[in-house]
Every structure is written in C-alpha cells, then in structure tokens.
Scaffold this active site. Structure first.
Site, PDB file in Angstrom:
ATOM      1  N   ASP A   1      -4.992  -6.417 -17.841  1.00 26.87           N
ATOM      2  CA  ASP A   1      -3.718  -5.445 -17.806  1.00 26.87           C
ATOM      3  C   ASP A   1      -4.162  -4.613 -19.580  1.00 26.87           C
ATOM      4  O   ASP A   1      -3.465  -4.415 -20.464  1.00 26.87           O
ATOM      5  CB  ASP A   1      -2.325  -5.469 -18.014  1.00 26.87           C
ATOM      6  CG  ASP A   1      -2.011  -6.158 -16.465  1.00 26.87           C
ATOM      7  OD1 ASP A   1      -2.543  -5.134 -15.889  1.00 26.87           O
ATOM      8  OD2 ASP A   1      -1.889  -6.966 -16.574  1.00 26.87           O
TER       9      ASP A   1
ATOM     10  N   ILE B   1     -10.973  -8.092 -11.868  1.00 25.89           N
ATOM     11  CA  ILE B   1     -12.362  -7.339 -11.066  1.00 25.89           C
ATOM     12  C   ILE B   1     -12.763  -8.207 -11.790  1.00 25.89           C
ATOM     13  O   ILE B   1     -13.850  -8.273 -12.978  1.00 25.89           O
ATOM     14  CB  ILE B   1     -12.200  -5.688 -11.570  1.00 25.89           C
ATOM     15  CG1 ILE B   1     -11.131  -5.133 -11.472  1.00 25.89           C
ATOM     16  CG2 ILE B   1     -13.426  -5.208 -10.962  1.00 25.89           C
ATOM     17  CD1 ILE B   1     -11.431  -5.247  -8.955  1.00 25.89           C
TER      18      ILE B   1
ATOM     19  N   GLU C   1       5.884   5.746 -10.304  1.00 25.59           N
ATOM     20  CA  GLU C   1       4.727   5.986  -9.708  1.00 25.59           C
ATOM     21  C   GLU C   1       4.006   7.034  -8.644  1.00 25.59           C
ATOM     22  O   GLU C   1       3.329   7.433  -8.448  1.00 25.59           O
ATOM     23  CB  GLU C   1       4.729   4.389  -9.456  1.00 25.59           C
ATOM     24  CG  GLU C   1       4.655   3.477  -9.934  1.00 25.59           C
ATOM     25  CD  GLU C   1       4.012   1.798  -9.160  1.00 25.59           C
ATOM     26  OE1 GLU C   1       4.161   0.672  -9.510  1.00 25.59           O
ATOM     27  OE2 GLU C   1       4.591   1.520  -7.382  1.00 25.59           O
TER      28      GLU C   1
ATOM     29  N   HIS D   1       0.256  -0.394 -14.083  1.00 26.23           N
ATOM     30  CA  HIS D   1       1.327  -1.655 -14.133  1.00 26.23           C
ATOM     31  C   HIS D   1       2.249  -1.430 -13.772  1.00 26.23           C
ATOM     32  O   HIS D   1       2.873  -0.250 -14.243  1.00 26.23           O
ATOM     33  CB  HIS D   1       0.796  -2.471 -14.877  1.00 26.23           C
ATOM     34  CG  HIS D   1       1.596  -3.402 -15.246  1.00 26.23           C
ATOM     35  ND1 HIS D   1       1.015  -4.643 -14.947  1.00 26.23           N
ATOM     36  CD2 HIS D   1       2.521  -4.129 -16.128  1.00 26.23           C
ATOM     37  CE1 HIS D   1       1.629  -5.545 -14.952  1.00 26.23           C
ATOM     38  NE2 HIS D   1       2.756  -5.167 -15.600  1.00 26.23           N
TER      39      HIS D   1
ATOM     40  N   GLY E   1       0.715  -1.686   0.374  1.00 29.13           N
ATOM     41  CA  GLY E   1       0.233  -0.410  -0.074  1.00 29.13           C
ATOM     42  C   GLY E   1       1.071   1.060   0.279  1.00 29.13           C
ATOM     43  O   GLY E   1       0.604   2.296   0.051  1.00 29.13           O
TER      44      GLY E   1
HETATM   45  C1  GRF Z   1       2.957  -1.687  -7.725  1.00 28.42           C
HETATM   46  O1  GRF Z   1       4.687  -1.204  -8.043  1.00 28.42           O
HETATM   47  C2  GRF Z   1       2.226  -1.216  -8.717  1.00 28.42           C
HETATM   48  O2  GRF Z   1       2.184  -0.862 -10.091  1.00 28.42           O
HETATM   49  C3  GRF Z   1       1.423  -2.553  -8.486  1.00 28.42           C
HETATM   50  O3  GRF Z   1       1.904  -3.175  -8.033  1.00 28.42           O
HETATM   51  C4  GRF Z   1       2.865  -2.718  -6.603  1.00 28.42           C
HETATM   52  C5  GRF Z   1       2.205  -1.692  -5.572  1.00 28.42           C
HETATM   53  O4  GRF Z   1       2.899  -1.501  -4.743  1.00 28.42           O
HETATM   54  N1  GRF Z   1       0.327  -3.438  -9.456  1.00 28.42           N
HETATM   55  P1  GRF Z   1       2.733  -0.692  -3.382  1.00 28.42           P
HETATM   56  O5  GRF Z   1       1.621  -2.167  -2.645  1.00 28.42           O
HETATM   57  O6  GRF Z   1       1.811   0.550  -3.635  1.00 28.42           O
HETATM   58  O7  GRF Z   1       3.328  -1.013  -2.804  1.00 28.42           O
END
Ligand code: GRF
Length: 189
Positions: free
Chosen positions: A145, A88, A174, A104, A12
């Site tokens: 995806d 989902i 991210e 992703h 998270g």
């Molecule tokens: C991230 O790398 C996201 O791209 C993928 O899952 C990971 C989640 O990381 N879908 P976190 O739980 O937010 O640390």
C-alpha cells in the site's frame, strides 16, 4: 489492442465488474485471472464469464519464476490487483515497472499496511469515528500500500453506519471508478 491480467484472492466482484465493463469494448481484452486460492469464488465467476483462471501456490509465487514466466508470456499492458492478498515478489515488480496497480478500500495512507484488508479496514474506520472513507487506486511497489497514488474517491461515513454499510459504500465506489481508471491508464500509456 491492450490487454490486462487480473489477480484476485476472494470473491472477485471487482473482477466481474471489470469484465462486464470491457466486454463490449474492442480495444481492451482481459487475458486471464490469476488466483492464489484454489476455492476462491472468483474462479466460479470466471467459469461463468468465460474467462481463463489460473491457480498458483505460494512456492511457485515466491520461490520460483513460474508466475513471472506466465506473466511474461501474456505480455500484459497492465496487471491489476483486484482483492489480491499476497505481497507481489520483487522479480515481478522489477519486470513490470509502473504496470501493476492495486485498489485499496480506504483513503491511503490511512488504514493501509499488513492486515488492513476487507472488514478489518471498515471496522477500523468505524471505530475511529471517521467522517469519510473511500478508495485508493495506486501503483504497486515492494511495500504494502505504499506505491504512488493514481486516484482517490471519497464517500461520507455517518455515525449510524455499520461496518457492512461502510463496506457497501466503498464497494460502490470501486465498481464505479476502478474500470474507468484502468481504461484511462491503458489508453494514455
Ligand atoms: C475490495 O474491497 C478491494 O478494495 C480490496 O479487496 C476487496 C475485493 O473485493 N483490495 P472483491 O473480491 O472484488 O469482491
């Protein structure tokens, strides 16, 4: 006021980053975090951040309308998958067309599909000697995806990078871009 609901299965860190980003904004609120893992670290983060977290199991998710009903009651402007590992179900996809997005940790369509999550992705990127990787933020449809791509961001990969280092670079992308894309989608809806 726009509202979002987040789904997460693991650590998270993206959830926490998104919460911080919107904390001082008056036009977006985070209603709730939904998780399919009772002991996920994201629940501790939610406790610390004063965000509601709800747990559901596979039966409720795939065999009943329970999660759909909860989502309908929240009436979110956007449903955000931030490290959520289950597919989902159709009832939710159909009820929220173009309102569910996912992040992703690679440049789709490369390194996508079932089993391609977390370290599996970064290890594959390293093994294939890729010179770049990145993130893909996309709409969610019935297949893993494969929904329409909203935004991609790239980062260079060097041959000396370990898969952990690649993961770190991707996480940084991210943290930088996911909240901004969410905000942009909400405000242009
Ligand atoms: C991230 O790398 C996201 O791209 C993928 O899952 C990971 C989640 O990381 N879908 P976190 O739980 O937010 O640390």
């Amino acid at each position: 006021m726009k509202s979002i609901v987040l789904f997460a299965s693991g650590s998270g860190s993206n959830v926490e980053n998104i919460v911080h980003y919107f904390q001082n904004k008056t036009n977006v609120t985070i209603t709730c975090v939904l998780t399919n893992k009772r002991d996920a670290k994201v629940i501790d983060r939610c406790n610390r951040l004063n965000i509601s977290a709800l747990y559901f199991n596979k039966n409720a998710f795939t065999k009943t309308d329970a999660v759909l009903k909860v989502l309908e009651s929240f009436d979110p402007d956007l449903i955000v998958l931030a490290g959520f590992l289950w597919k989902i179900p159709e009832n939710i996809i159909k009820t929220f067309p173009r309102k569910i997005i996912n992040i992703h940790p690679a440049l789709l369509p490369k390194y996508g599909g079932k089993g391609m999550y977390g370290d599996n992705v970064h290890t594959a990127v390293k093994e294939n000697k890729e010179t770049e990787t990145g993130i893909t933020i996309h709409y969610v449809n019935e297949n893993y995806d494969e929904g329409a791509i909203i935004q991609q961001e790239k980062v260079e990969v060097y041959s000396k990078d370990t898969s952990e280092e690649i993961a770190k670079k991707v996480h940084n992308l991210e943290y930088e871009y996911f909240p901004k894309v969410i905000e942009k989608l909400l405000l242009t809806q």
